[in-house]
Design a protein around this motif. Structure first.
Motif, PDB file in Angstrom:
ATOM      1  N   SER A   4      50.031  39.249  33.833  1.00 43.23           N
ATOM      2  CA  SER A   4      48.765  38.579  33.492  1.00 43.23           C
ATOM      3  C   SER A   4      47.596  39.555  33.444  1.00 43.23           C
ATOM      4  O   SER A   4      46.577  39.378  34.114  1.00 43.23           O
ATOM      5  N   THR A   5      47.746  40.586  32.629  1.00 46.27           N
ATOM      6  CA  THR A   5      46.662  41.533  32.404  1.00 46.27           C
ATOM      7  C   THR A   5      45.648  40.918  31.448  1.00 46.27           C
ATOM      8  O   THR A   5      45.898  39.874  30.835  1.00 46.27           O
ATOM      9  N   GLU A   6      44.520  41.592  31.271  1.00 47.30           N
ATOM     10  CA  GLU A   6      43.526  41.094  30.321  1.00 47.30           C
ATOM     11  C   GLU A   6      44.089  41.062  28.902  1.00 47.30           C
ATOM     12  O   GLU A   6      43.724  40.200  28.094  1.00 47.30           O
TER      13      GLU A   6
ATOM     14  N   GLY B 287      48.928  35.622  38.598  1.00 42.46           N
ATOM     15  CA  GLY B 287      49.886  36.689  38.867  1.00 42.46           C
ATOM     16  C   GLY B 287      49.579  37.369  40.187  1.00 42.46           C
ATOM     17  O   GLY B 287      48.421  37.636  40.515  1.00 42.46           O
ATOM     18  N   ALA B 288      50.623  37.672  40.952  1.00 38.27           N
ATOM     19  CA  ALA B 288      50.445  38.200  42.308  1.00 38.27           C
ATOM     20  C   ALA B 288      49.597  39.464  42.345  1.00 38.27           C
ATOM     21  O   ALA B 288      48.780  39.646  43.253  1.00 38.27           O
TER      22      ALA B 288
ATOM     23  N   THR C  28      41.829  40.362  42.606  1.00 39.73           N
ATOM     24  CA  THR C  28      40.805  40.380  41.561  1.00 39.73           C
ATOM     25  C   THR C  28      40.198  39.000  41.379  1.00 39.73           C
ATOM     26  O   THR C  28      38.970  38.849  41.236  1.00 39.73           O
ATOM     27  N   TYR C  29      41.034  37.980  41.385  1.00 36.61           N
ATOM     28  CA  TYR C  29      40.576  36.594  41.214  1.00 36.61           C
ATOM     29  C   TYR C  29      39.581  36.218  42.304  1.00 36.61           C
ATOM     30  O   TYR C  29      38.479  35.717  42.014  1.00 36.61           O
ATOM     31  N   PHE C  30      39.928  36.455  43.553  1.00 38.23           N
ATOM     32  CA  PHE C  30      39.033  36.054  44.645  1.00 38.23           C
ATOM     33  C   PHE C  30      37.820  36.970  44.766  1.00 38.23           C
ATOM     34  O   PHE C  30      36.736  36.510  45.143  1.00 38.23           O
TER      35      PHE C  30
ATOM     36  N   PRO D 157      54.831  31.813  31.255  1.00 37.95           N
ATOM     37  CA  PRO D 157      55.026  33.269  31.371  1.00 37.95           C
ATOM     38  C   PRO D 157      53.926  33.890  32.221  1.00 37.95           C
ATOM     39  O   PRO D 157      52.749  33.558  32.078  1.00 37.95           O
ATOM     40  N   GLY D 158      54.325  34.761  33.134  1.00 34.01           N
ATOM     41  CA  GLY D 158      53.351  35.458  33.969  1.00 34.01           C
ATOM     42  C   GLY D 158      52.930  34.706  35.205  1.00 34.01           C
ATOM     43  O   GLY D 158      52.210  35.244  36.048  1.00 34.01           O
TER      44      GLY D 158
END
Length: 459
Positions: free
Chosen positions: A146-148, A319-320, A325-327, A368-369
């Protein structure tokens, strides 16, 4: 980054074709490796089934007799044993699901059957063989990370299938996440990563009432109840500046605007964005809600902050490797005194560690991802990498099992309408398996869903 508002690449499995979003089923390859792996799979499968409250009948096509084993319970019928064991031997649980897609096996009560092994999934395979998991389980393909660069294609694979498809089985709010059928709950003992006084929602009563209009009033009310509780947890009132990560079809944004909030909602789904904008405008809130096609990682680069950040079942797609990055992004955009409320599907921490980085049937055919975090890892990451602190938790896994049961029942009832949209019978089996497989996960307790509330440590 802000993305171009364009249609996904048709070559990535999206677009109006009969098996839209369904990878081609792999052809079985004969030879010594397949023969040996099938023999091993047969031995392990039969040993596992003999310890379970299920019945498995091997009834080859054209045969009048069938061989049954198991302790009795929901029945699975294997129509093509050679193919079934070969697929399981070559591809494990992915092969188990693929054998269902080809019709090598079937079950009248698919979710009921799958619930039984799901409850004991961690112990069905002997421990010495479980240590070999990392060597035999396929890795998540690089193009699914799950990259940009990959995330929009991953999201489009599922959410850009067809808005019309989703309207066939969702309730009138178009909520594609767990409903909350009532707010009664009991306190639960704190587990790893959970808050000390976290709550567990009381299981709902199943409903089999006739549904001629393809939605029940109580189902829509339950979806609304879920959203309203999240808005309450985040403190959304008149004048609140709200950020929503993952728009869906706009119901949360509409309800937040109805409270007098202003809303900035971001999504990576072109189809969802267009219908969400239509629904928001129809509700009279176009002046209060901005929906944008944007990756969550681009948020806050303009210095904009929000009083409340909400996200419903979006972390599963992060994605793990990007949970931090999300938080950190949420922490960056949260104004002083703000609150965060998310709804997250989770799995036990030990199972998360055991399955991390592997590809699953769900990854290959549906999301996916995607990968499910544990509550413990969410708590750990927010403590180690942000100023956010987990302050509230409501577990509601039994409510997701009921939600999925209703979706699956509606989806099957709409088979002709699904075909009329251009989807084929393989797609129907993929989605029935997906919904039943997911229902089994929640019904067995193998996976869970919680509403999680965060505040800043310095507040």
């Amino acid at each position: 980054m802000t993305l171009e508002k364009n249609r996904p690449d048709q070559s990535r499995g999206t677009g109006p074709n009969p098996s839209q979003g369904v990878p081609a089923l792999e052809q079985l390859i004969g030879g010594p490796r397949t023969a040996v792996s099938a023999a091993v799979a047969k031995r392990l499968f039969r040993a596992a089934v003999r310890r379970l409250a299920v019945t498995v009948v091997e009834s080859p096509v054209g045969s009048r007799d069938g061989r049954a084993f198991g302790q009795g319970g929901p029945t699975m019928t294997i129509h093509r044993p050679d193919e079934f064991y070969a697929r399981v031997g070559r591809n494990g649980l992915i092969g188990f699901g693929e054998a269902y897609l080809t019709g090598a096996w079937d079950a009248e009560d698919l979710a009921g059957f799958l619930t039984v092994p799901a409850a004991r999934i961690a112990t069905l395979i002997p421990e010495p063989l479980q240590r070999l998991r990392a060597f035999v389980t396929p890795r998540l393909p690089d193009h699914h990370r799950s990259t940009e660069d990959n995330s929009q294609a991953n999201i489009s694979h599922h959410y850009d299938l067809s808005n019309e498809l989703y309207t066939l089985f969702l309730d009138e709010t178009l909520s594609y996440s767990s409903a909350l059928f009532d707010t009664s709950h009991v306190p639960a003992p704190a587990g790893p990563g959970s808050v000390a006084d976290h709550l567990v929602a009381t299981p709902p009563e199943p409903s089999d009432r006739p549904d001629p209009a393809h939605h029940n009033v109580d189902f829509a009310e339950a979806q609304g109840r879920k959203i309203e509780r999240l808005l309450d947890e985040a403190g959304v009132t008149e004048g609140t500046r709200v950020l929503e990560i993952g728009t869906g079809w706009g119901e949360l944004a509409i309800r937040a605007a109805r409270r007098g909030a202003t809303v900035h909602s971001v999504t990576l789904s072109v189809e969802q964005l267009e219908l969400a904008e239509q629904r928001i405008a129809a509700a009279g809130f176009a002046d209060r809600v901005q929906v944008e096609l944007k990756d969550y990682r681009a948020l806050g680069t303009d210095g904009q902050t929000y009083d409340a950040v909400l996200s419903v079942e979006m972390i599963e797609a992060v994605g793990a490797e990007f949970w931090g990055t999300y938080f950190r992004t949420i922490d960056r955009v949260l104004a002083r005194g703000g609150k965060v409320a998310i709804q997250a599907i989770t799995m036990p921490h030990d199972r998360m560690l055991a399955t991390r980085d592997g590809e699953t049937w769900i990854n290959k055919y549906i999301f996916p991802g995607g990968f499910l975090p544990s509550v413990e890892v969410i708590d750990q990451i927010t403590r180690d990498e942000t100023g956010l602190r987990l302050t509230g938790q409501l577990e509601m896994g039994s409510h997701y099992a009921e939600t999925l049961r209703r979706w699956d029942r509606r989806f099957l009832a709409q088979g002709d309408a699904v075909r009329a949209l251009g989807f084929d019978d393989v797609f129907l089996r993929v989605w029935h398996f997906y919904l039943s497989y997911s229902q089994a996960g929640f019904a067995s307790g193998y996976i869970n869903v919680s509403q999680l509330t965060f505040t800043r440590e310095d507040q």
